[in-house]
Design an enzyme around this catalytic site. Sequence first.
Site, PDB file in Angstrom:
ATOM      1  N   GLU A 150       0.850  -1.198   0.000  1.00 42.58           N
ATOM      2  CA  GLU A 150       0.000   0.000   0.000  1.00 42.58           C
ATOM      3  C   GLU A 150       0.884   1.246   0.000  1.00 42.58           C
ATOM      4  OE1 GLU A 150      -0.162   2.136   2.697  1.00 42.58           O
ATOM      5  OE2 GLU A 150       0.979   0.983   4.169  1.00 42.58           O
ATOM      6  N   CYS A 262       4.808   4.542   9.224  1.00 47.79           N
ATOM      7  CA  CYS A 262       5.481   3.964   8.053  1.00 47.79           C
ATOM      8  C   CYS A 262       6.966   4.325   7.970  1.00 47.79           C
ATOM      9  CB  CYS A 262       4.770   4.405   6.777  1.00 47.79           C
ATOM     10  SG  CYS A 262       3.123   3.701   6.586  1.00 47.79           S
ATOM     11  N   LYS A 265       9.385   2.904  10.797  1.00 49.59           N
ATOM     12  CA  LYS A 265       9.401   1.445  10.784  1.00 49.59           C
ATOM     13  C   LYS A 265      10.048   0.894   9.514  1.00 49.59           C
ATOM     14  CE  LYS A 265       5.388  -0.531  10.017  1.00 49.59           C
ATOM     15  NZ  LYS A 265       5.496  -1.303   8.760  1.00 49.59           N
ATOM     16  N   LYS A 324       1.345  14.272  11.732  1.00 50.12           N
ATOM     17  CA  LYS A 324       1.092  15.114  10.568  1.00 50.12           C
ATOM     18  C   LYS A 324      -0.360  15.572  10.643  1.00 50.12           C
ATOM     19  CE  LYS A 324       0.303  13.211   6.545  1.00 50.12           C
ATOM     20  NZ  LYS A 324       0.387  12.420   5.304  1.00 50.12           N
TER      21      LYS A 324
END
Length: 452
Positions: A150, A262, A265, A324
């Site tokens: 994704e 994301c 990691k 964010k």
Amino acid sequence: MNIAVIGTGYVGLVSGTCFADSGNNVTCVDIDEKKVKTLREGNVPIYEPGLEAIFDRSIRENRLHFTTDMAEAVTDADIVFLCLPTPPGGDGQADLSAVMKVAGQLGGMLTDYTVIVNKSTVPVGTADRVREAIAEQADPELFDVVSNPEFLREGAAVEDFMKPERVVIGTGSERAADIMTTLYEPFVRSGNPIIVMDERSSELTKYAANAMLATKITFMNEIANICERVGANVDNVRRGIGTDSRIGKRFLFAGIGYGGSCFPKDVQAIHYTAAQNGYDFKILDSVMKVNESQKVSIVRKMEAYYGTNDFSGKTFGVWGLSFKPETDDIREAPALYVADELVKQGARLIAYDPEAIGTFKRATTQRVLDNTTFVHDQKDALEDIDALIICTEWNEFRRPTVDHFKDEMKQPVIFDGRNLYDLDRARNAGITYISVGRPSVIHEEVEEGRKV
């Protein structure tokens, strides 16, 4: 198609809902009974713009279902998406225990040909491991395992899913490739590509993309740090290099580091994969090191400004807790680190975020909770504070012009980790304004008041 989605975290819920909205019959599975109950009642447990509307429509039209019974979802499925957590271990290695546990159960549930899709971000070689685990209980002719990473931006995930820049499908099976291409064709009618490749290249593509973006962000933060030392303005540098088509304009904004589920990691995971295969990924060593220091760089600016690292007796306002804007995700958010560091140094905080107060409270330390007042109006975070710290670039923080700070703050001092305001406007507004990679605006009247 009949689709099963295993895991209703961020990726699973967005993917399942979007597939349902495009006309598929989707059943999402989760072991958390409370969460499944919440979803069945029509409540979305995460904040993601646009998701609630298509979630409601898909449930109303009976295309989106939720269950704790994996066999119920898998038995009639044409495609099974694995959207399971793969958190980093202490050494950066992705934890595949959830993925492999489900893979070990799937074999006994397959009755007709099924495409098993790794949607989770997983290390290179995971498709092979999943295939082997399923094959222990199922005929290899009954399934194929596909990698389909994704590329969803939190805050714009629905748009990214519905109008993807590209779809990556990793498989050596023509049959599986045809099924996956048919599934995704409605999403790429504008001509964006569906790229079919081998599984290992697909798995690496996701890591490479996020590592590249994290590197680009970190490079600009390094440039910002140099700008502060030589008297340059990182905004001007950004505009100067962003117009080069080889570089591009995106991900060039300096700030207090990247966070989220994301980038941190995935950078760790690809670094670990490289090390396991005998390669020293030196660039990513630096990316991780710089980002860790960048998260608390705003605290270092505060120490320099006040001439001390003892903030006892001071109260600071904090605008922005999520990593964010347009999300309530606080995983690896710089605000977590900034708050902890300031409280360690004796400060009290008044914090505001449009969506992430609840998730922040669940993730932060007890020490921070004991020394922080959470408010639900951004103006309330300006009352009786010694300075305001901006950690997230929510649009609503841009709307009040800098002119109002002087009237609403005891000391109009702003430490801006996201460079929201124009320097000339800040100068004319009569405030002290310290940002990232740009000349500081030090207002004499404010400084006189601070000395008193």
